[in-house]
Design a protein around this motif. Structure first.
Motif, PDB file in Angstrom:
ATOM      1  N   ALA A 191       1.314   5.811 -17.159  1.00  0.00           N
ATOM      2  CA  ALA A 191       1.813   5.072 -18.301  1.00  0.00           C
ATOM      3  C   ALA A 191       3.240   5.390 -18.344  1.00  0.00           C
ATOM      4  CB  ALA A 191       1.062   5.387 -19.449  1.00  0.00           C
ATOM      5  N   ARG A 192       3.622   6.898 -18.546  1.00  0.00           N
ATOM      6  CA  ARG A 192       4.805   7.406 -18.781  1.00  0.00           C
ATOM      7  C   ARG A 192       6.021   7.019 -17.569  1.00  0.00           C
ATOM      8  NH1 ARG A 192       6.652  11.883 -16.629  1.00  0.00           N
ATOM      9  NH2 ARG A 192       4.605  12.721 -16.056  1.00  0.00           N
ATOM     10  N   ILE A 193       5.568   6.924 -16.442  1.00  0.00           N
ATOM     11  CA  ILE A 193       6.419   6.871 -15.210  1.00  0.00           C
ATOM     12  C   ILE A 193       6.635   5.001 -15.447  1.00  0.00           C
ATOM     13  CG2 ILE A 193       6.498   6.492 -12.943  1.00  0.00           C
ATOM     14  CD1 ILE A 193       4.990   9.070 -12.716  1.00  0.00           C
ATOM     15  N   TYR A 194       5.428   4.348 -15.563  1.00  0.00           N
ATOM     16  CA  TYR A 194       5.486   3.009 -15.746  1.00  0.00           C
ATOM     17  C   TYR A 194       6.824   2.629 -16.935  1.00  0.00           C
ATOM     18  CZ  TYR A 194       5.004  -1.508 -18.245  1.00  0.00           C
ATOM     19  OH  TYR A 194       5.342  -2.662 -18.807  1.00  0.00           O
ATOM     20  N   GLY A 217      -0.612  -0.648 -11.225  1.00  0.00           N
ATOM     21  CA  GLY A 217      -1.400  -0.490 -10.072  1.00  0.00           C
ATOM     22  C   GLY A 217      -0.985   0.323  -8.682  1.00  0.00           C
ATOM     23  N   ALA A 218       0.192   0.226  -8.373  1.00  0.00           N
ATOM     24  CA  ALA A 218       1.028   0.977  -7.524  1.00  0.00           C
ATOM     25  C   ALA A 218       0.607   2.480  -7.899  1.00  0.00           C
ATOM     26  CB  ALA A 218       2.436   0.803  -7.274  1.00  0.00           C
ATOM     27  N   LEU A 219       0.954   2.805  -9.211  1.00  0.00           N
ATOM     28  CA  LEU A 219       0.844   4.187  -9.691  1.00  0.00           C
ATOM     29  C   LEU A 219      -0.388   4.838  -9.563  1.00  0.00           C
ATOM     30  CD1 LEU A 219       3.557   3.852 -12.517  1.00  0.00           C
ATOM     31  CD2 LEU A 219       3.831   5.205 -10.403  1.00  0.00           C
ATOM     32  N   ARG A 220      -1.393   4.130 -10.408  1.00  0.00           N
ATOM     33  CA  ARG A 220      -2.710   4.479 -10.325  1.00  0.00           C
ATOM     34  C   ARG A 220      -3.375   4.863  -8.973  1.00  0.00           C
ATOM     35  NH1 ARG A 220      -6.658   1.974 -12.784  1.00  0.00           N
ATOM     36  NH2 ARG A 220      -7.608   3.760 -13.720  1.00  0.00           N
ATOM     37  N   THR A 221      -2.953   3.794  -8.123  1.00  0.00           N
ATOM     38  CA  THR A 221      -3.613   3.932  -6.557  1.00  0.00           C
ATOM     39  C   THR A 221      -2.944   4.847  -5.852  1.00  0.00           C
ATOM     40  OG1 THR A 221      -3.866   1.474  -6.649  1.00  0.00           O
ATOM     41  CG2 THR A 221      -3.981   2.329  -4.738  1.00  0.00           C
ATOM     42  N   ASP A 252       6.915  -0.205  -2.644  1.00  0.00           N
ATOM     43  CA  ASP A 252       6.286  -1.122  -3.283  1.00  0.00           C
ATOM     44  C   ASP A 252       7.137  -1.197  -4.641  1.00  0.00           C
ATOM     45  OD1 ASP A 252       4.901  -2.172  -1.502  1.00  0.00           O
ATOM     46  OD2 ASP A 252       2.914  -1.552  -2.392  1.00  0.00           O
ATOM     47  N   LEU A 253       7.398   0.079  -5.448  1.00  0.00           N
ATOM     48  CA  LEU A 253       7.834   0.300  -6.666  1.00  0.00           C
ATOM     49  C   LEU A 253       9.452  -0.096  -6.400  1.00  0.00           C
ATOM     50  CD1 LEU A 253       6.131   3.109  -8.326  1.00  0.00           C
ATOM     51  CD2 LEU A 253       6.049   0.719  -8.980  1.00  0.00           C
ATOM     52  N   ARG A 254       9.882   0.451  -5.452  1.00  0.00           N
ATOM     53  CA  ARG A 254      11.547   0.345  -5.121  1.00  0.00           C
ATOM     54  C   ARG A 254      11.597  -1.155  -4.871  1.00  0.00           C
ATOM     55  NH1 ARG A 254      15.993   0.388  -1.981  1.00  0.00           N
ATOM     56  NH2 ARG A 254      17.448   1.655  -2.653  1.00  0.00           N
ATOM     57  N   ASP A 255      10.831  -1.846  -4.099  1.00  0.00           N
ATOM     58  CA  ASP A 255      11.053  -3.364  -3.875  1.00  0.00           C
ATOM     59  C   ASP A 255      10.933  -3.993  -5.377  1.00  0.00           C
ATOM     60  OD1 ASP A 255      11.402  -5.695  -2.504  1.00  0.00           O
ATOM     61  OD2 ASP A 255       9.199  -6.056  -2.250  1.00  0.00           O
ATOM     62  N   LEU A 256       9.880  -3.672  -6.161  1.00  0.00           N
ATOM     63  CA  LEU A 256       9.695  -4.439  -7.380  1.00  0.00           C
ATOM     64  C   LEU A 256      10.887  -4.114  -8.291  1.00  0.00           C
ATOM     65  CD1 LEU A 256       5.911  -3.941  -8.086  1.00  0.00           C
ATOM     66  CD2 LEU A 256       6.960  -6.041  -8.028  1.00  0.00           C
ATOM     67  N   GLY A 257      11.391  -3.059  -8.339  1.00  0.00           N
ATOM     68  CA  GLY A 257      12.551  -2.771  -9.099  1.00  0.00           C
ATOM     69  C   GLY A 257      13.829  -3.610  -8.709  1.00  0.00           C
ATOM     70  N   LEU A 258      14.057  -3.481  -7.375  1.00  0.00           N
ATOM     71  CA  LEU A 258      15.182  -4.375  -7.144  1.00  0.00           C
ATOM     72  C   LEU A 258      15.204  -5.766  -7.228  1.00  0.00           C
ATOM     73  CD1 LEU A 258      16.095  -2.187  -3.544  1.00  0.00           C
ATOM     74  CD2 LEU A 258      17.400  -1.878  -5.906  1.00  0.00           C
ATOM     75  N   ARG A 259      14.041  -6.249  -7.179  1.00  0.00           N
ATOM     76  CA  ARG A 259      13.918  -7.658  -7.053  1.00  0.00           C
ATOM     77  C   ARG A 259      13.838  -7.908  -8.522  1.00  0.00           C
ATOM     78  NH1 ARG A 259       9.728 -10.836  -4.092  1.00  0.00           N
ATOM     79  NH2 ARG A 259       9.605 -10.117  -2.122  1.00  0.00           N
ATOM     80  N   ILE A 260      13.331  -7.207  -9.580  1.00  0.00           N
ATOM     81  CA  ILE A 260      13.433  -7.585 -10.929  1.00  0.00           C
ATOM     82  C   ILE A 260      14.990  -7.556 -11.373  1.00  0.00           C
ATOM     83  CG2 ILE A 260      13.011  -6.926 -13.091  1.00  0.00           C
ATOM     84  CD1 ILE A 260      10.358  -5.756 -12.432  1.00  0.00           C
ATOM     85  N   GLY A 316       0.617  -1.141   0.142  1.00  0.00           N
ATOM     86  CA  GLY A 316      -0.103   0.025   0.083  1.00  0.00           C
ATOM     87  C   GLY A 316       0.890   1.192   0.070  1.00  0.00           C
ATOM     88  N   ASP A 317       2.070   1.198   0.270  1.00  0.00           N
ATOM     89  CA  ASP A 317       3.064   2.317   0.000  1.00  0.00           C
ATOM     90  C   ASP A 317       3.662   2.358  -1.073  1.00  0.00           C
ATOM     91  OD1 ASP A 317       5.199   3.771   0.087  1.00  0.00           O
ATOM     92  OD2 ASP A 317       5.938   3.429   2.280  1.00  0.00           O
TER      93      ASP A 317
END
Length: 236
Positions: free
Chosen positions: A149-152, A136-140, A95-103, A90-91
């Motif tokens: 879309a641009r940031i994604y 979903g993280a960005l839109r939420t 969440d985006l930082r975690d996803l980026g580092l995971r990928i 929900g943060d």
């Protein structure tokens, strides 16, 4: 007539291979990843894959229409590893930082596979799930759809670009990689201030940083920009 491909739900042989294992979609992908790690992309072919599996090349084509389809499956497997056990908190920033580092980390676990697949779009389940999570993280968070879309786009391309860059370095022969890493100390750190004042002033910092990935710093810069944009949109 094109060869029949086994449906996803039935991709398992009833008979065992010569090595006593039951052939499956997942086993082929895992074996291909091992072959890439050991021999690089030049060492991956249907014939060699069949030999490693204890079967023949034609059997591999029962599961994949060709080596390119196998490449896309490998790409999705890397994303699958990144997304394993991931849950949104929900943060949106965390969440985006975690996803980026995971990928990024998942690709570096298999450098040869990363070099082969980082520029591909598979459209497979795990890739789609990761894209849905990012958007979903960005839109939420409150970004309007054009901004989301641009940031994604920037987020995923930056992540995969760094994955490809860092993986290419890891995929080098050890001697070549060590030689490249040594240049910062052997050359840059010894440049005189009289001819290269800016390099000389930052040489110690460059030596300390340049053999590590810049991805975490670049990711934080992108997210900081996104956070500032959202604050402006919300009138904060």
């Amino acid at each position: 007539m094109p060869k029949q491909v086994v449906p996803d739900a039935a991709r398992q042989r009833r008979r065992r291979t010569k090595q006593g294992t039951v052939l499956s979609h997942r086993l082929i992908v895992e074996t291909a990843l091992r072959m890439l790690r050991e021999h690089g992309s030049a060492g991956l072919s249907a014939r060699r894959l069949g030999l490693a599996l204890g079967t023949d090349a034609s059997t591999v084509y029962r599961y994949f229409r060709g080596m390119d389809e196998l490449t896309l499956a490998i790409a999705d497997e890397l994303i699958s590893a990144a997304m394993a056990d991931w849950r949104a908190t929900g943060d949106w920033l965390a969440d985006l930082r975690d996803l980026g580092l995971r990928i990024h980390a998942a690709y570096l676990t298999h450098p040869q596979a990363a070099v082969l697949t980082a520029n591909r779009v598979s459209g497979r389940a795990h890739e789609v799930a990761s894209d849905e999570a990012i958007l979903g993280a960005l839109r939420t968070a409150g970004f309007p759809d054009p901004s989301a879309a641009r940031i994604y786009h920037a987020f995923i391309d930056q992540t995969l670009a760094f994955a490809a860059l860092d993986a290419a370095s890891l995929a080098l022969p050890a001697a070549a990689r060590e030689a490249d890493e040594g240049v910062w100390q052997a050359t840059y750190a010894k440049l005189p201030a009289e001819t290269h004042p800016h390099i000389a002033a930052t040489a110690d910092l460059l030596v300390a940083r340049m053999n590590r990935s810049a991805y975490p710093a670049a990711l934080d810069m992108l997210l900081a920009s996104a956070r500032a944009e959202l604050a402006a949109l919300q009138g904060e």
